[in-house]
Design a protein around this motif. Structure first.
Motif, mmCIF file in Angstrom:
data_model
loop_
_atom_site.group_PDB
_atom_site.id
_atom_site.type_symbol
_atom_site.label_atom_id
_atom_site.label_comp_id
_atom_site.label_asym_id
_atom_site.label_seq_id
_atom_site.Cartn_x
_atom_site.Cartn_y
_atom_site.Cartn_z
ATOM 1 N N ASN A 31 -8.306 4.441 12.548
ATOM 2 C CA ASN A 31 -7.881 5.225 11.391
ATOM 3 C C ASN A 31 -9.054 5.571 10.498
ATOM 4 O OD1 ASN A 31 -5.177 4.689 12.208
ATOM 5 N ND2 ASN A 31 -5.261 2.729 11.121
ATOM 6 N N PHE A 33 -9.834 7.882 6.686
ATOM 7 C CA PHE A 33 -9.162 8.427 5.510
ATOM 8 C C PHE A 33 -10.166 9.163 4.621
ATOM 9 C CE2 PHE A 33 -5.475 5.568 5.993
ATOM 10 C CZ PHE A 33 -6.019 4.521 6.721
ATOM 11 N N TYR A 35 -10.190 10.140 0.508
ATOM 12 C CA TYR A 35 -9.574 10.058 -0.799
ATOM 13 C C TYR A 35 -10.455 10.785 -1.796
ATOM 14 C CZ TYR A 35 -6.840 6.038 0.961
ATOM 15 O OH TYR A 35 -5.999 5.211 1.671
ATOM 16 N N LEU A 45 -4.878 10.144 -1.765
ATOM 17 C CA LEU A 45 -5.136 10.412 -0.361
ATOM 18 C C LEU A 45 -5.068 11.907 -0.077
ATOM 19 C CD1 LEU A 45 -5.592 9.161 2.464
ATOM 20 C CD2 LEU A 45 -3.109 9.066 2.694
ATOM 21 N N PHE A 48 -5.610 11.880 6.372
ATOM 22 C CA PHE A 48 -6.031 10.758 7.197
ATOM 23 C C PHE A 48 -5.841 11.100 8.668
ATOM 24 C CE2 PHE A 48 -2.082 8.547 8.500
ATOM 25 C CZ PHE A 48 -1.154 9.240 7.745
ATOM 26 N N LYS A 57 -1.523 15.040 6.722
ATOM 27 C CA LYS A 57 -1.725 15.340 5.312
ATOM 28 C C LYS A 57 -1.396 14.110 4.476
ATOM 29 C CE LYS A 57 -0.717 20.266 5.630
ATOM 30 N NZ LYS A 57 0.186 21.366 5.209
ATOM 31 N N SER A 94 -10.045 2.083 9.044
ATOM 32 C CA SER A 94 -9.314 0.831 9.252
ATOM 33 C C SER A 94 -8.866 0.756 10.705
ATOM 34 C CB SER A 94 -8.097 0.729 8.321
ATOM 35 O OG SER A 94 -7.078 1.622 8.726
ATOM 36 N N GLY A 96 -5.674 -0.296 12.874
ATOM 37 C CA GLY A 96 -4.268 -0.647 12.802
ATOM 38 C C GLY A 96 -3.809 -0.785 11.375
ATOM 39 N N ALA A 97 -2.846 -1.661 11.166
ATOM 40 C CA ALA A 97 -2.289 -1.882 9.838
ATOM 41 C C ALA A 97 -3.092 -2.967 9.137
ATOM 42 C CB ALA A 97 -0.829 -2.281 9.953
ATOM 43 N N ARG A 98 -4.322 -2.648 8.808
ATOM 44 C CA ARG A 98 -5.213 -3.582 8.131
ATOM 45 C C ARG A 98 -5.864 -2.880 6.955
ATOM 46 N NH1 ARG A 98 -7.254 -7.743 11.106
ATOM 47 N NH2 ARG A 98 -7.876 -8.487 9.037
ATOM 48 N N GLY A 99 -6.500 -3.646 6.111
ATOM 49 C CA GLY A 99 -7.197 -3.070 4.983
ATOM 50 C C GLY A 99 -8.319 -2.157 5.416
ATOM 51 N N ALA A 100 -8.591 -1.157 4.602
ATOM 52 C CA ALA A 100 -9.605 -0.163 4.930
ATOM 53 C C ALA A 100 -10.961 -0.548 4.333
ATOM 54 C CB ALA A 100 -9.181 1.204 4.400
ATOM 55 N N PHE A 101 -12.010 -0.112 5.004
ATOM 56 C CA PHE A 101 -13.375 -0.295 4.517
ATOM 57 C C PHE A 101 -13.906 1.056 4.060
ATOM 58 C CE2 PHE A 101 -14.000 -4.659 5.701
ATOM 59 C CZ PHE A 101 -13.054 -4.854 6.688
ATOM 60 N N PHE A 102 -14.551 1.049 2.913
ATOM 61 C CA PHE A 102 -14.956 2.298 2.275
ATOM 62 C C PHE A 102 -16.444 2.554 2.365
ATOM 63 C CE2 PHE A 102 -11.325 4.057 0.015
ATOM 64 C CZ PHE A 102 -10.419 3.037 0.122
ATOM 65 N N TYR B 32 2.294 -4.186 4.383
ATOM 66 C CA TYR B 32 1.186 -5.036 3.975
ATOM 67 C C TYR B 32 0.603 -4.512 2.679
ATOM 68 C CZ TYR B 32 -2.043 -1.546 5.869
ATOM 69 O OH TYR B 32 -2.733 -0.400 6.126
ATOM 70 N N ILE B 34 -2.835 -4.841 -0.136
ATOM 71 C CA ILE B 34 -4.253 -5.167 -0.187
ATOM 72 C C ILE B 34 -4.743 -5.070 -1.627
ATOM 73 C CG2 ILE B 34 -6.497 -4.717 0.875
ATOM 74 C CD1 ILE B 34 -3.996 -2.486 2.223
ATOM 75 N N TYR B 36 -8.311 -4.424 -3.771
ATOM 76 C CA TYR B 36 -9.683 -3.953 -3.683
ATOM 77 C C TYR B 36 -10.370 -4.128 -5.032
ATOM 78 C CZ TYR B 36 -8.599 -1.564 0.702
ATOM 79 O OH TYR B 36 -8.230 -1.277 1.986
ATOM 80 N N PRO B 44 -14.690 1.182 -3.170
ATOM 81 C CA PRO B 44 -13.838 -0.006 -3.238
ATOM 82 C C PRO B 44 -14.183 -1.004 -2.136
ATOM 83 C CG PRO B 44 -12.523 1.981 -3.458
ATOM 84 C CD PRO B 44 -13.894 2.414 -3.049
ATOM 85 N N PHE B 46 -12.851 -4.387 -0.043
ATOM 86 C CA PHE B 46 -11.689 -5.202 0.319
ATOM 87 C C PHE B 46 -11.859 -6.628 -0.211
ATOM 88 C CE2 PHE B 46 -8.298 -6.500 3.204
ATOM 89 C CZ PHE B 46 -8.605 -7.817 3.484
ATOM 90 N N ASP B 49 -5.757 -9.429 1.628
ATOM 91 C CA ASP B 49 -4.519 -8.725 1.923
ATOM 92 C C ASP B 49 -3.402 -9.728 2.200
ATOM 93 O OD1 ASP B 49 -5.253 -7.701 5.397
ATOM 94 O OD2 ASP B 49 -5.238 -9.661 4.427
ATOM 95 N N ARG B 51 0.691 -9.868 4.158
ATOM 96 C CA ARG B 51 1.767 -9.207 4.893
ATOM 97 C C ARG B 51 3.075 -9.393 4.156
ATOM 98 N NH1 ARG B 51 0.831 -5.774 8.949
ATOM 99 N NH2 ARG B 51 -1.170 -6.206 9.856
ATOM 100 N N GLY B 94 1.480 0.646 5.841
ATOM 101 C CA GLY B 94 2.169 0.146 7.017
ATOM 102 C C GLY B 94 3.637 0.423 7.086
ATOM 103 N N ASP B 98 -0.199 3.958 9.378
ATOM 104 C CA ASP B 98 -1.208 3.098 8.757
ATOM 105 C C ASP B 98 -1.771 3.706 7.479
ATOM 106 O OD1 ASP B 98 -2.442 2.212 12.046
ATOM 107 O OD2 ASP B 98 -0.843 1.351 10.832
ATOM 108 N N ILE B 100 -2.629 4.250 3.746
ATOM 109 C CA ILE B 100 -2.806 3.292 2.650
ATOM 110 C C ILE B 100 -2.742 4.060 1.344
ATOM 111 C CG2 ILE B 100 -4.344 1.575 1.618
ATOM 112 C CD1 ILE B 100 -5.581 1.214 4.417
#
Lengths: 111, 112
Positions: A31, A33, A35, A45, A48, A57, A94, A96-102, B32, B34, B36, B44, B46, B49, B51, B94, B98, B100
């Motif tokens: 994934n 994104f 922003y 957003l 993505f 969108k 990111s 899957g369903a995990r936190g994103a890194f910017f 989920y 999170i 930041y 930002p 992380f 997080d 669930r 989620g 996915d 956010i």
């Protein structure tokens, strides 16, 4: 270490110009994104992508388009820049369903 | 006419005290959540997080609490330090994908 790299920290463009903001991640994340961040409005957003050549969108896609030709690269395009697109642009990735890194962000000024 | 921007909520905490930053989320189907931290001039970062099947999670000096009944999320920072000064965002994701979505943020100000 996780790394998301945006091509420019600061950018100044003229109204009507076509603007490309590039973002590359080295984590093989699915994934990506885009922003924009404005004072008092938080992160909104724009678009993505959850796979190569796929895009969705976000909340404020008007005036923007995106391109994801390769998994590691996600480009944001302003077809005809306007002054209300002056903002901080943040790319994230990111898995899957995990936190994103910017990334560090690109501060774009349209004059 | 003149447009009035939204002001970022600010929490001022004495150095060494515990900080609690609150957030109300909107989508009951979010899977989920999170937190930041964003320092001036940076993207930002992380922090932690959680669930939706959990109500508490602890990290180093931070604890996130989730109350799904009232759709409330909080971040607790123990023994707040000057380096904790930043804007803190909660985010949710989620549901069907996915994507956010971020809250507006809270500025944490550390008093000496």
């Amino acid at each position: 270490d996780v790394k998301v790299t945006q091509s420019s920290r600061y950018l100044v463009k003229r109204t009507g110009e076509k603007v490309f903001l590039e973002c590359v991640q080295d984590m093989d994340h699915e994934n990506m994104f885009w922003y924009r961040q404005d004072p008092g409005l938080g992160l909104r957003l724009i678009y993505f992508s959850y796979d190569v050549k796929m895009k969705e969108k976000g909340d404020i896609p008007e005036g923007y388009s995106v391109s994801r030709e390769k998994k590691e690269r996600f480009s944001l395009i302003l077809e005809s820049a306007s002054t209300n697109q002056t903002s901080m642009y943040l790319c994230a990735s990111s898995q899957g369903a995990r936190g994103a890194f910017f990334g560090q962000g690109t501060r774009l000024t349209v004059v | 006419g003149e447009s009035v921007g939204l002001h970022l909520p600010t929490l001022s905490v004495q150095e060494g005290d515990n900080s609690i930053i609150n957030c109300a989320y909107s989508n009951s189907a979010s899977d989920y959540f999170i937190w930041y931290k964003q320092e001036s001039g940076k993207g930002p970062q992380f922090i932690i997080d959680i669930r939706s099947n959990m109500d508490k999670r602890q990290g180093q000096r931070v604890t996130v609490l989730l109350n799904k009944t009232v759709k409330h999320l909080s971040l607790q920072i123990a023994a707040t330090q000057p380096g904790d000064s930043a804007v803190y965002f909660c985010a949710e994701g989620g549901d069907r994908d996915d994507k956010i979505i971020f809250g507006k943020g809270t500025r944490l100000h550390i008093l000496p």
